[in-house]
Scaffold this motif. Structure first.
Motif: not given
Length: 80
Positions: A31-37, A42-51, A63-65, A68-73
């Motif tokens: 939840q914290k990691g995804n909130a920083s992206v 809004p439906s793009d959150i599904a990419y992070l949930t699936k990941l 998430a440690s970079r 990193g999560l923003q780049g993935y999205i």
């Protein structure tokens, strides 16, 4: 670079739990990691949930970079 030995998604806590060795254990709060992206849709959150659920080791690495999560999205947005 530290190697991830084991990673799993815990649905009860919505965290990716990682073991780096027998003494080092890390938990990434999704939840914290995804909130920083920033999400264009809004439906793009599904990419992070699936990941997190299907590839928890990769989620933890990203998430440690910084960014990193923003780049993935952003990469997923290019594919779709």
């Amino acid at each position: 670079m530290t190697k991830i030995i084991f990673a799993t998604y815990n649905p009860k806590t919505n965290c990716v739990e990682v073991s780096l060795d027998d003494k080092i254990h890390i938990s990434y709060d999704c939840q914290k990691g995804n909130a920083s992206v920033h999400l264009d849709e809004p439906s793009d959150i599904a990419y992070l949930t699936k990941l997190a659920r299907e590839e928890p080791g990769l989620y933890a690495k990203l998430a440690s970079r910084d960014g990193g999560l923003q780049g993935y999205i952003e990469a997923m947005g290019e594919f779709n």
